[in-house]
Enzyme design. Sequence first.
Site, PDB file in Angstrom:
ATOM      1  N   SER A 155     -13.121   3.386   4.640  1.00 11.18           N
ATOM      2  CA  SER A 155     -13.821   2.816   5.795  1.00 11.18           C
ATOM      3  C   SER A 155     -15.145   3.557   5.961  1.00 11.18           C
ATOM      4  O   SER A 155     -15.268   4.721   5.580  1.00 11.18           O
ATOM      5  CB  SER A 155     -12.981   2.971   7.062  1.00 11.18           C
ATOM      6  OG  SER A 155     -12.076   1.892   7.173  1.00 11.18           O
TER       7      SER A 155
ATOM      8  N   ASP B 263       0.849  -1.186   0.000  1.00 13.36           N
ATOM      9  CA  ASP B 263       0.000   0.000   0.000  1.00 13.36           C
ATOM     10  C   ASP B 263       0.895   1.249   0.000  1.00 13.36           C
ATOM     11  O   ASP B 263       1.849   1.326   0.767  1.00 13.36           O
ATOM     12  CB  ASP B 263      -0.863  -0.052   1.283  1.00 13.36           C
ATOM     13  CG  ASP B 263      -2.000   0.950   1.277  1.00 13.36           C
ATOM     14  OD1 ASP B 263      -2.344   1.467   0.192  1.00 13.36           O
ATOM     15  OD2 ASP B 263      -2.557   1.205   2.364  1.00 13.36           O
TER      16      ASP B 263
HETATM   17 ZN   LIG Z   1      -4.488   4.969   0.720  1.00 15.56          ZN
END
Ligand SMILES: [Zn+2]
Length: 346
Positions: free
Chosen positions: A235, A83
């Site tokens: 999220s 990531d």
């Molecule tokens: Zn990110």
Amino acid sequence: MPLVPMRLLLDHAAANSYGLAAFNVNNMEQIQAIMEAAKETDSPVIIQASRGARSYSQDAYLRHLMLAAAELYPAIPIAMHQDHGNSPGTCKSAIEQNFTSVMMDGSLKEDGKTPADYNYNVSVTRQVVDMAHPLGISVEGELGCLGSLESGMGEAEDGHGAEGKLDHSMLLTDPAQAEDFVRRTKVDALAVAIGTSHGAYKFTRKPTGEVLAMDRIAEIHKRLPNTHLVMHGSSSVPQELQDVINKFGGKMKQTWGVPVEEIQRGIKNGVRKINVDTDNRMAMTGAIRKVLTEGPEKFDPRDYLKPARDAMKKVCIARMTSFGQAGNASKIKPVGAREFARFYSS
Ligand SMILES: [Zn+2]
């Protein structure tokens, strides 16, 4: 089953109109939670680690934990993704550590803070694609800087993210530029800036189209129907997870995340990878707070790590189900990275 390239999973998701959650990890319990959720729902898995996670867990631990996951769950295809790689060097080291997919985030310079210019982004991203594709490794790029359309502020988390006030145009990915970027870099997946940001404090109220630019995704998808779009900072920050934390002594300010129904709208418009981290962190923390508040005499870490793992598993099951990846693991024919390299050379 070997770890598989992320592209294999994203292609299957595109062909069957669903999205995949990409969950961040930095320890064993999180990996266990994801894998148990995947087993229960027959879901293909994307597990990702940031630079911060790699330094916290150390590459060797992480590599062996992922090998353990592949060994224990042979029916589940798993992609391991870097990531927010900040440089070609970071992506190279991830590949050496058995990652099957890397993100080269050239929207920021190597310091992970300073917004970079477009040509820099194209150049470093292309460099990573040239290194990764011959090995069958997938590449995600990013165009536009993540940050709040409410405040205009960039956001930094785990030492990565633009600092300070950003120009409105930088906070939204330009569709024409996205088309040019993908043509020049040949990335498999593209992270877009639409007003989402990392962490828990994304929006000060339930987001509307002004602060969460879902229409932008539809425009980009129209120009790039064959590129897999990625939503970062996605999220949902559910109220009940905030409530559990605060009920048991936490002090989280009221906040709003990206509603699941907006993500589902994104999936209809080419979003194939949805990054979820905060919800899992909150679920674990809430469960731990509850155990320690209700049983202050407890001191065996398993007394709170087991409920924490279960709480995270519940969030993973919910996301896997609502994004549509549930039921698809058994339909994917596994292909290892080296074999997948042929896909790029043909
Ligand atoms: Zn990110």
